[in-house]
Design an enzyme around this catalytic site. Structure first.
Site, PDB file in Angstrom:
ATOM      1  N   ARG A  86      -4.898  -1.887   8.766  1.00 56.68           N
ATOM      2  CA  ARG A  86      -6.142  -2.234   8.078  1.00 56.68           C
ATOM      3  C   ARG A  86      -6.406  -3.729   8.015  1.00 56.68           C
ATOM      4  O   ARG A  86      -7.469  -4.153   7.580  1.00 56.68           O
ATOM      5  CB  ARG A  86      -6.107  -1.665   6.654  1.00 56.68           C
ATOM      6  CG  ARG A  86      -6.253  -0.158   6.614  1.00 56.68           C
ATOM      7  CD  ARG A  86      -5.961   0.386   5.225  1.00 56.68           C
ATOM      8  NE  ARG A  86      -6.736  -0.281   4.178  1.00 56.68           N
ATOM      9  CZ  ARG A  86      -6.511  -0.095   2.881  1.00 56.68           C
ATOM     10  NH1 ARG A  86      -5.545   0.718   2.488  1.00 56.68           N
ATOM     11  NH2 ARG A  86      -7.247  -0.717   1.989  1.00 56.68           N
ATOM     12  N   LYS A 104      -1.225  -2.331   5.428  1.00 57.65           N
ATOM     13  CA  LYS A 104      -2.264  -3.165   4.810  1.00 57.65           C
ATOM     14  C   LYS A 104      -1.594  -4.307   4.045  1.00 57.65           C
ATOM     15  O   LYS A 104      -0.726  -4.084   3.212  1.00 57.65           O
ATOM     16  CB  LYS A 104      -3.122  -2.314   3.872  1.00 57.65           C
ATOM     17  CG  LYS A 104      -4.114  -3.086   3.019  1.00 57.65           C
ATOM     18  CD  LYS A 104      -3.648  -3.115   1.571  1.00 57.65           C
ATOM     19  CE  LYS A 104      -4.649  -3.843   0.683  1.00 57.65           C
ATOM     20  NZ  LYS A 104      -4.112  -3.981  -0.704  1.00 57.65           N
ATOM     21  N   HIS A 116       7.082   7.309  10.999  1.00 52.43           N
ATOM     22  CA  HIS A 116       6.445   8.610  10.838  1.00 52.43           C
ATOM     23  C   HIS A 116       5.732   8.731   9.495  1.00 52.43           C
ATOM     24  O   HIS A 116       6.378   8.764   8.451  1.00 52.43           O
ATOM     25  CB  HIS A 116       7.470   9.748  10.922  1.00 52.43           C
ATOM     26  CG  HIS A 116       8.398   9.686  12.085  1.00 52.43           C
ATOM     27  ND1 HIS A 116       8.003   9.987  13.376  1.00 52.43           N
ATOM     28  CD2 HIS A 116       9.706   9.347  12.160  1.00 52.43           C
ATOM     29  CE1 HIS A 116       9.043   9.856  14.185  1.00 52.43           C
ATOM     30  NE2 HIS A 116      10.078   9.466  13.480  1.00 52.43           N
ATOM     31  N   TYR A 119       3.049   4.880   4.514  1.00 54.73           N
ATOM     32  CA  TYR A 119       2.058   3.917   4.041  1.00 54.73           C
ATOM     33  C   TYR A 119       2.799   2.692   3.528  1.00 54.73           C
ATOM     34  O   TYR A 119       3.709   2.806   2.679  1.00 54.73           O
ATOM     35  CB  TYR A 119       1.195   4.480   2.911  1.00 54.73           C
ATOM     36  CG  TYR A 119       0.296   3.417   2.307  1.00 54.73           C
ATOM     37  CD1 TYR A 119      -0.758   2.888   3.048  1.00 54.73           C
ATOM     38  CD2 TYR A 119       0.532   2.913   1.031  1.00 54.73           C
ATOM     39  CE1 TYR A 119      -1.557   1.884   2.528  1.00 54.73           C
ATOM     40  CE2 TYR A 119      -0.270   1.910   0.507  1.00 54.73           C
ATOM     41  CZ  TYR A 119      -1.315   1.397   1.257  1.00 54.73           C
ATOM     42  OH  TYR A 119      -2.100   0.392   0.741  1.00 54.73           O
ATOM     43  N   ALA A 133      10.749   9.406   7.446  1.00 54.84           N
ATOM     44  CA  ALA A 133       9.465  10.096   7.598  1.00 54.84           C
ATOM     45  C   ALA A 133       8.857  10.438   6.247  1.00 54.84           C
ATOM     46  O   ALA A 133       9.528  10.962   5.365  1.00 54.84           O
ATOM     47  CB  ALA A 133       9.658  11.367   8.418  1.00 54.84           C
ATOM     48  N   ASN A 139       1.452   0.922  -4.295  1.00 55.14           N
ATOM     49  CA  ASN A 139       1.153  -0.481  -4.598  1.00 55.14           C
ATOM     50  C   ASN A 139       0.201  -0.683  -5.775  1.00 55.14           C
ATOM     51  O   ASN A 139      -0.211  -1.806  -6.047  1.00 55.14           O
ATOM     52  CB  ASN A 139       0.574  -1.174  -3.364  1.00 55.14           C
ATOM     53  CG  ASN A 139      -0.737  -0.559  -2.906  1.00 55.14           C
ATOM     54  OD1 ASN A 139      -1.076   0.570  -3.269  1.00 55.14           O
ATOM     55  ND2 ASN A 139      -1.485  -1.307  -2.115  1.00 55.14           N
TER      56      ASN A 139
END
Length: 217
Positions: A86, A104, A116, A119, A133, A139
Protein backbone atom coordinates in the site's frame (compact mmCIF):
# COMPACT_ATOMS: atom_id res chain seq x y z
CA UNK A 1 15.98 -0.58 21.86
CA UNK A 2 16.68 -0.18 18.12
CA UNK A 3 20.16 -1.67 18.25
CA UNK A 4 19.05 -4.31 20.74
CA UNK A 5 16.57 -5.66 18.21
CA UNK A 6 18.25 -5.10 14.86
CA UNK A 7 21.58 -5.36 13.08
CA UNK A 8 21.39 -2.25 10.94
CA UNK A 9 23.91 -3.59 8.44
CA UNK A 10 21.05 -5.63 6.96
CA UNK A 11 18.80 -2.81 5.70
CA UNK A 12 18.86 0.20 3.41
CA UNK A 13 16.92 1.96 6.17
CA UNK A 14 20.01 2.10 8.39
CA UNK A 15 20.44 5.90 7.98
CA UNK A 16 16.87 6.38 9.17
CA UNK A 17 16.98 3.89 12.05
CA UNK A 18 20.43 4.70 13.38
CA UNK A 19 19.20 8.08 14.58
CA UNK A 20 16.43 6.55 16.67
CA UNK A 21 16.35 5.28 20.22
CA UNK A 22 13.17 3.32 19.53
CA UNK A 23 12.35 1.83 16.11
CA UNK A 24 8.85 3.29 15.87
CA UNK A 25 10.40 6.75 15.70
CA UNK A 26 11.43 5.96 12.12
CA UNK A 27 7.91 5.25 10.89
CA UNK A 28 6.73 8.86 10.63
CA UNK A 29 9.60 9.75 8.33
CA UNK A 30 9.63 6.53 6.32
CA UNK A 31 7.71 7.82 3.30
CA UNK A 32 9.94 10.85 2.74
CA UNK A 33 13.03 8.71 3.34
CA UNK A 34 11.99 6.20 0.68
CA UNK A 35 11.43 8.90 -1.94
CA UNK A 36 14.85 10.37 -1.22
CA UNK A 37 16.55 6.97 -1.15
CA UNK A 38 14.87 5.84 -4.34
CA UNK A 39 16.01 8.86 -6.31
CA UNK A 40 19.60 7.97 -5.45
CA UNK A 41 19.51 4.24 -6.20
CA UNK A 42 21.83 3.19 -9.05
CA UNK A 43 19.91 3.00 -12.32
CA UNK A 44 21.92 -0.04 -13.42
CA UNK A 45 20.63 -1.99 -10.41
CA UNK A 46 17.04 -0.73 -9.98
CA UNK A 47 14.15 -0.07 -12.32
CA UNK A 48 11.69 2.71 -11.55
CA UNK A 49 8.40 1.09 -12.54
CA UNK A 50 6.38 4.21 -11.81
CA UNK A 51 6.88 7.40 -9.81
CA UNK A 52 7.99 6.41 -6.32
CA UNK A 53 8.33 2.66 -7.01
CA UNK A 54 11.79 1.14 -7.40
CA UNK A 55 12.46 -2.57 -7.94
CA UNK A 56 15.86 -4.24 -8.11
CA UNK A 57 16.50 -5.77 -11.51
CA UNK A 58 17.08 -9.21 -9.97
CA UNK A 59 13.94 -9.14 -7.82
CA UNK A 60 10.90 -11.22 -8.78
CA UNK A 61 7.54 -9.42 -8.75
CA UNK A 62 4.42 -11.29 -9.83
CA UNK A 63 2.30 -9.52 -12.47
CA UNK A 64 -0.70 -9.62 -10.13
CA UNK A 65 1.11 -7.83 -7.28
CA UNK A 66 0.17 -4.19 -6.63
CA UNK A 67 3.01 -1.84 -5.68
CA UNK A 68 2.01 1.63 -4.48
CA UNK A 69 4.39 4.52 -3.92
CA UNK A 70 6.62 4.91 -2.18
CA UNK A 71 8.20 1.50 -2.03
CA UNK A 72 11.53 -0.12 -2.72
CA UNK A 73 12.00 -3.82 -3.47
CA UNK A 74 15.55 -5.01 -2.84
CA UNK A 75 17.94 -7.34 -4.63
CA UNK A 76 16.78 -10.92 -4.92
CA UNK A 77 13.50 -10.20 -3.15
CA UNK A 78 10.32 -12.01 -4.17
CA UNK A 79 6.85 -10.44 -4.26
CA UNK A 80 4.31 -13.13 -5.04
CA UNK A 81 0.87 -13.21 -6.62
CA UNK A 82 -1.77 -10.80 -5.33
CA UNK A 83 0.54 -9.14 -2.80
CA UNK A 84 -0.71 -5.65 -1.93
CA UNK A 85 1.95 -3.09 -1.01
CA UNK A 86 0.00 0.00 0.00
CA UNK A 87 2.99 2.31 0.16
CA UNK A 88 5.73 3.45 2.52
CA UNK A 89 7.27 -0.02 2.43
CA UNK A 90 10.87 -1.11 2.19
CA UNK A 91 11.36 -4.77 1.24
CA UNK A 92 14.94 -5.80 1.88
CA UNK A 93 17.33 -7.90 -0.15
CA UNK A 94 16.25 -11.52 -0.34
CA UNK A 95 12.99 -10.86 1.49
CA UNK A 96 9.77 -12.72 0.62
CA UNK A 97 6.34 -11.08 0.39
CA UNK A 98 3.87 -13.86 -0.27
CA UNK A 99 0.49 -14.38 -1.85
CA UNK A 100 -2.25 -12.08 -0.58
CA UNK A 101 0.14 -10.38 1.86
CA UNK A 102 -0.53 -6.71 2.62
CA UNK A 103 2.22 -4.26 3.63
CA UNK A 104 1.75 -0.70 4.80
CA UNK A 105 4.26 1.75 6.34
CA UNK A 106 6.79 -0.89 7.29
CA UNK A 107 10.40 -1.95 7.02
CA UNK A 108 11.35 -5.51 6.16
CA UNK A 109 15.03 -6.12 6.73
CA UNK A 110 17.03 -8.33 4.37
CA UNK A 111 15.77 -11.93 4.17
CA UNK A 112 12.66 -11.23 6.26
CA UNK A 113 9.79 -13.49 5.26
CA UNK A 114 6.05 -12.85 5.27
CA UNK A 115 5.14 -15.59 2.79
CA UNK A 116 1.46 -16.46 3.27
CA UNK A 117 -1.63 -14.35 4.03
CA UNK A 118 0.08 -11.88 6.38
CA UNK A 119 -0.71 -8.27 7.24
CA UNK A 120 2.22 -6.08 8.29
CA UNK A 121 1.37 -2.48 9.10
CA UNK A 122 3.32 0.25 10.92
CA UNK A 123 5.91 -2.34 11.87
CA UNK A 124 9.58 -3.24 11.59
CA UNK A 125 10.68 -6.82 10.89
CA UNK A 126 14.34 -7.62 11.39
CA UNK A 127 16.90 -9.67 9.51
CA UNK A 128 15.58 -13.18 8.77
CA UNK A 129 12.44 -12.53 10.83
CA UNK A 130 9.63 -14.85 9.78
CA UNK A 131 5.86 -14.71 10.15
CA UNK A 132 4.08 -18.04 9.74
CA UNK A 133 1.05 -18.40 7.50
CA UNK A 134 -1.86 -16.22 8.57
CA UNK A 135 0.09 -14.30 11.23
CA UNK A 136 -0.62 -10.58 11.36
CA UNK A 137 0.42 -7.40 13.09
CA UNK A 138 -2.49 -5.55 14.69
CA UNK A 139 -1.64 -1.87 14.52
CA UNK A 140 -4.70 -0.13 15.99
CA UNK A 141 -6.21 -0.54 19.46
CA UNK A 142 -9.96 -1.16 19.62
CA UNK A 143 -10.49 2.03 21.64
CA UNK A 144 -8.29 4.01 19.20
CA UNK A 145 -6.08 5.28 22.06
CA UNK A 146 -2.35 5.86 21.63
CA UNK A 147 -0.21 2.75 21.72
CA UNK A 148 1.95 2.10 24.75
CA UNK A 149 4.70 -0.47 25.00
CA UNK A 150 4.83 -2.35 28.28
CA UNK A 151 8.05 -4.19 29.00
CA UNK A 152 10.04 -5.15 32.09
CA UNK A 153 7.93 -3.02 34.41
CA UNK A 154 8.13 0.06 32.20
CA UNK A 155 5.49 1.79 30.13
CA UNK A 156 6.71 3.63 27.05
CA UNK A 157 4.40 6.13 25.40
CA UNK A 158 4.92 5.91 21.64
CA UNK A 159 2.70 8.87 20.77
CA UNK A 160 1.37 6.82 17.87
CA UNK A 161 -2.24 5.86 17.22
CA UNK A 162 -1.05 3.16 14.85
CA UNK A 163 1.84 0.89 15.73
CA UNK A 164 2.10 -2.78 14.93
CA UNK A 165 5.01 -4.95 16.02
CA UNK A 166 8.78 -4.65 16.33
CA UNK A 167 10.12 -8.08 15.43
CA UNK A 168 13.80 -8.61 16.13
CA UNK A 169 16.37 -10.34 13.96
CA UNK A 170 15.72 -14.04 13.35
CA UNK A 171 12.51 -14.10 15.39
CA UNK A 172 9.99 -16.80 14.41
CA UNK A 173 6.22 -16.33 14.69
CA UNK A 174 3.98 -19.39 14.43
CA UNK A 175 1.03 -19.67 12.07
CA UNK A 176 -2.19 -17.74 12.69
CA UNK A 177 -0.75 -15.62 15.49
CA UNK A 178 -1.69 -12.03 16.28
CA UNK A 179 0.94 -9.52 17.38
CA UNK A 180 -1.06 -6.89 19.26
CA UNK A 181 -0.29 -3.16 18.93
CA UNK A 182 3.11 -2.37 20.39
CA UNK A 183 4.34 -5.95 20.62
CA UNK A 184 8.11 -6.34 20.82
CA UNK A 185 9.82 -9.61 19.90
CA UNK A 186 13.46 -9.87 20.86
CA UNK A 187 16.16 -11.37 18.68
CA UNK A 188 15.89 -15.08 18.08
CA UNK A 189 12.65 -15.56 20.01
CA UNK A 190 9.90 -17.96 19.00
CA UNK A 191 6.12 -17.64 19.22
CA UNK A 192 3.88 -20.69 19.28
CA UNK A 193 1.20 -21.00 16.57
CA UNK A 194 -2.21 -19.36 17.20
CA UNK A 195 -0.77 -17.07 19.89
CA UNK A 196 -2.00 -13.62 20.90
CA UNK A 197 1.10 -11.67 21.87
CA UNK A 198 1.17 -8.51 23.97
CA UNK A 199 4.13 -6.63 25.37
CA UNK A 200 7.67 -7.99 25.23
CA UNK A 201 8.98 -11.43 24.36
CA UNK A 202 12.62 -11.28 25.48
CA UNK A 203 15.43 -12.24 23.15
CA UNK A 204 16.10 -15.95 23.04
CA UNK A 205 12.79 -16.94 24.65
CA UNK A 206 9.80 -19.00 23.54
CA UNK A 207 6.29 -17.58 23.92
CA UNK A 208 3.95 -20.52 24.57
CA UNK A 209 1.00 -18.57 26.00
CA UNK A 210 0.46 -15.34 27.97
CA UNK A 211 2.53 -15.66 31.13
CA UNK A 212 4.25 -18.80 29.85
CA UNK A 213 7.69 -17.90 28.55
CA UNK A 214 10.65 -20.26 28.58
CA UNK A 215 14.24 -19.67 27.60
CA UNK A 216 15.44 -21.36 24.44
CA UNK A 217 18.06 -24.01 25.07
Amino acid sequence: MTTHLFDLSHTLAAPLLENTEYPWEALDGLSAFLYQLGENLPADEYDQLQPGVWVAKDAKVAPTALLSAPCIIGHGAEVRHCAFIRGSALVGDGAVVGNSVELKNCILFDKAQVPHFNYVGDSVLGYKAHLGAGSVTSNLKSDKSLVQIKAEGQVLDTGRKKLGALVGDEAEVGCNSVLCPGSVLGRGCQVYPTSCVRGLVPAGHIFKAPGNLVKRV
